[in-house]
Write an enzyme that holds these catalytic residues in place. Structure first.
Site, PDB file in Angstrom:
ATOM      1  N   TYR A  35     -14.918   1.418   9.060  1.00 24.53           N
ATOM      2  CA  TYR A  35     -13.496   1.751   9.225  1.00 24.53           C
ATOM      3  C   TYR A  35     -13.252   2.297  10.633  1.00 24.53           C
ATOM      4  CZ  TYR A  35      -8.974   3.968   8.093  1.00 24.53           C
ATOM      5  OH  TYR A  35      -7.646   4.348   8.060  1.00 24.53           O
ATOM      6  N   ASN A  69      -4.788 -11.431  15.124  1.00 23.67           N
ATOM      7  CA  ASN A  69      -3.750 -12.381  14.684  1.00 23.67           C
ATOM      8  C   ASN A  69      -2.350 -11.807  14.879  1.00 23.67           C
ATOM      9  OD1 ASN A  69      -5.497 -14.406  13.931  1.00 23.67           O
ATOM     10  ND2 ASN A  69      -5.663 -13.707  11.806  1.00 23.67           N
ATOM     11  N   GLY A  77       0.836  -1.209   0.000  1.00 27.86           N
ATOM     12  CA  GLY A  77       0.000   0.000   0.000  1.00 27.86           C
ATOM     13  C   GLY A  77       0.863   1.248   0.000  1.00 27.86           C
ATOM     14  N   PHE A  78       0.207   2.380   0.040  1.00 30.61           N
ATOM     15  CA  PHE A  78       0.897   3.672   0.008  1.00 30.61           C
ATOM     16  C   PHE A  78       1.868   3.811   1.185  1.00 30.61           C
ATOM     17  CE2 PHE A  78       0.002   8.172   1.598  1.00 30.61           C
ATOM     18  CZ  PHE A  78       1.144   8.701   1.018  1.00 30.61           C
TER      19      PHE A  78
END
Ligand code: UDP
Length: 325
Positions: free
Chosen positions: A149, A103, A14-15
């Site tokens: 989110y 996790n 990702g970014f």
């Protein structure tokens, strides 16, 4: 020579993840980059593949995460992070922030590793306190479009603190405010790639709402420096990382028009639901504890970012676009 310290970086393609992989390989770490490539792009880390000190694991962290051998640090940066992404994949967004984080905390505990989780200014929701400091609890709509989110990230903070207090795990929480720079996805719906993409395609710039909402944009190199300092600190409570230089979205559109020299104008579209009115980090804590503050001005950072987008192919530039309206 002592063995290199090993760090697992999730969301590596990702970014932010890709910039962190780059930084930590440069700092002499052995980096394992992990990504399921749902929103990430392998191209963002391909330039590191030739390094012996970089490995890439294509894996979904909501499933059991296995890393062979020693592991000293974990940076958890896996998550869709733009409203357009988490509207499209709401369940994965909730799962990566909750099950994925669980996790990784389990992995950190098993390996006795220190873990830093990427939280967000979205935990403050549409804030009633301005600027936002870490003591503010936020104003979040759990069932609104951003809820998947915001609540995943709030859960992430809660479970991270629980592992810290109950299992004595070394944990760090970065609350990241709007960050920009090279390798942002052109079509992820975020305002900066949206405006620059529109300017490069010769389209009008779409301002949502009346453009009086504010954001404060931090250049990626500054953010990466803040993350490194926080990881190496001994501070477990959340720390805001962002640039306090606040601007309205209309002013921002003007800056992009000037920077790109586009002949197009700004046009107005409806404001998405629960779009925060204002956002500006109070970074007093980061200054005090990490001796950190942003160094790159918006004009400097925007130039670097624009140069990156200018180099993209026409195919990338005209790839299927996403729109709220
Ligand atoms: N925005 C806009 N035009 C666009 C894309 C976004 O005016 O084409 C607005 C958006 O409504 C928000 C601000 O820009 O008020 C920042 O949006 P972004 O998605 O980049 O970040 P976030 O809202 O998560 O801070």
């Amino acid at each position: 020579m002592p063995a290199k310290k090993k760090i697992l970086i999730t969301g590596a393609a990702g970014f932010l993840g890709s910039h962190l992989c780059e930084r930590f390989t440069k700092e002499g770490f052995h980096v394992i980059g992990m990504d399921n490539l749902i929103t990430g792009d392998r191209k963002n880390v391909e330039h590191l593949f030739h390094l012996e000190t970089f490995e890439f694991f294509h894996h979904d962290i909501t499933k059991f995460v296995h890393v062979p051998g020693d592991l000293h640090y974990i940076l958890h940066f896996a998550s869709p992070a733009s409203p357009i992404d988490y509207l499209k994949i709401p369940i994965q967004t909730l799962k990566v922030g909750s099950l994925g984080t669980h996790n990784l905390l389990g992995l950190a505990k098993a390996k006795n590793a220190r873990i830093l989780v990427a939280s967000t200014s979205e935990v403050y929701g549409d804030p009633l306190v301005h600027p936002q400091n870490e003591e503010y609890w936020g104003n979040v709509n759990p069932v609104g479009p951003r809820g998947v989110y915001d609540e995943a990230k709030r859960f992430q903070e809660a479970i991270t603190m629980a592992y810290h207090t109950y299992h004595k795990l070394e944990t760090r929480i970065a609350r990241i405010f709007n960050t920009y720079g090279p390798r942002m996805r052109l079509n992820d719906g975020r305002v900066l790639p949206a405006f620059i993409g529109q300017a490069l395609r010769g389209e009008d710039l779409t301002i949502f709402g009346d453009g009086s909402q504010t954001r404060s944009f931090c250049f990626v190199d500054d953010l990466v420096e803040g993350i490194c300092r926080l990881l190496m600190s001994d501070y477990a409570l959340p720390v805001n990382l962002g640039n306090p230089d606040e601007i309205t979205i209309s002013q921002f559109a003007e800056e992009i028009i000037k920077l790109t020299g586009t002949k197009q104008k700004a046009i107005y579209k409806p404001l998405p639901q629960d779009d925060p009115r204002q956002r500006q980090p109070d970074i007093s804590r980061a200054k005090k504890i990490l001796g950190w503050e942003p160094r790159v001005s918006r004009s400097e950072g925007l130039k670097i970012t624009y140069n990156y987008f200018k180099e993209l192919s026409r195919e990338d530039l005209f790839k299927k676009e996403h729109r709220f309206s």
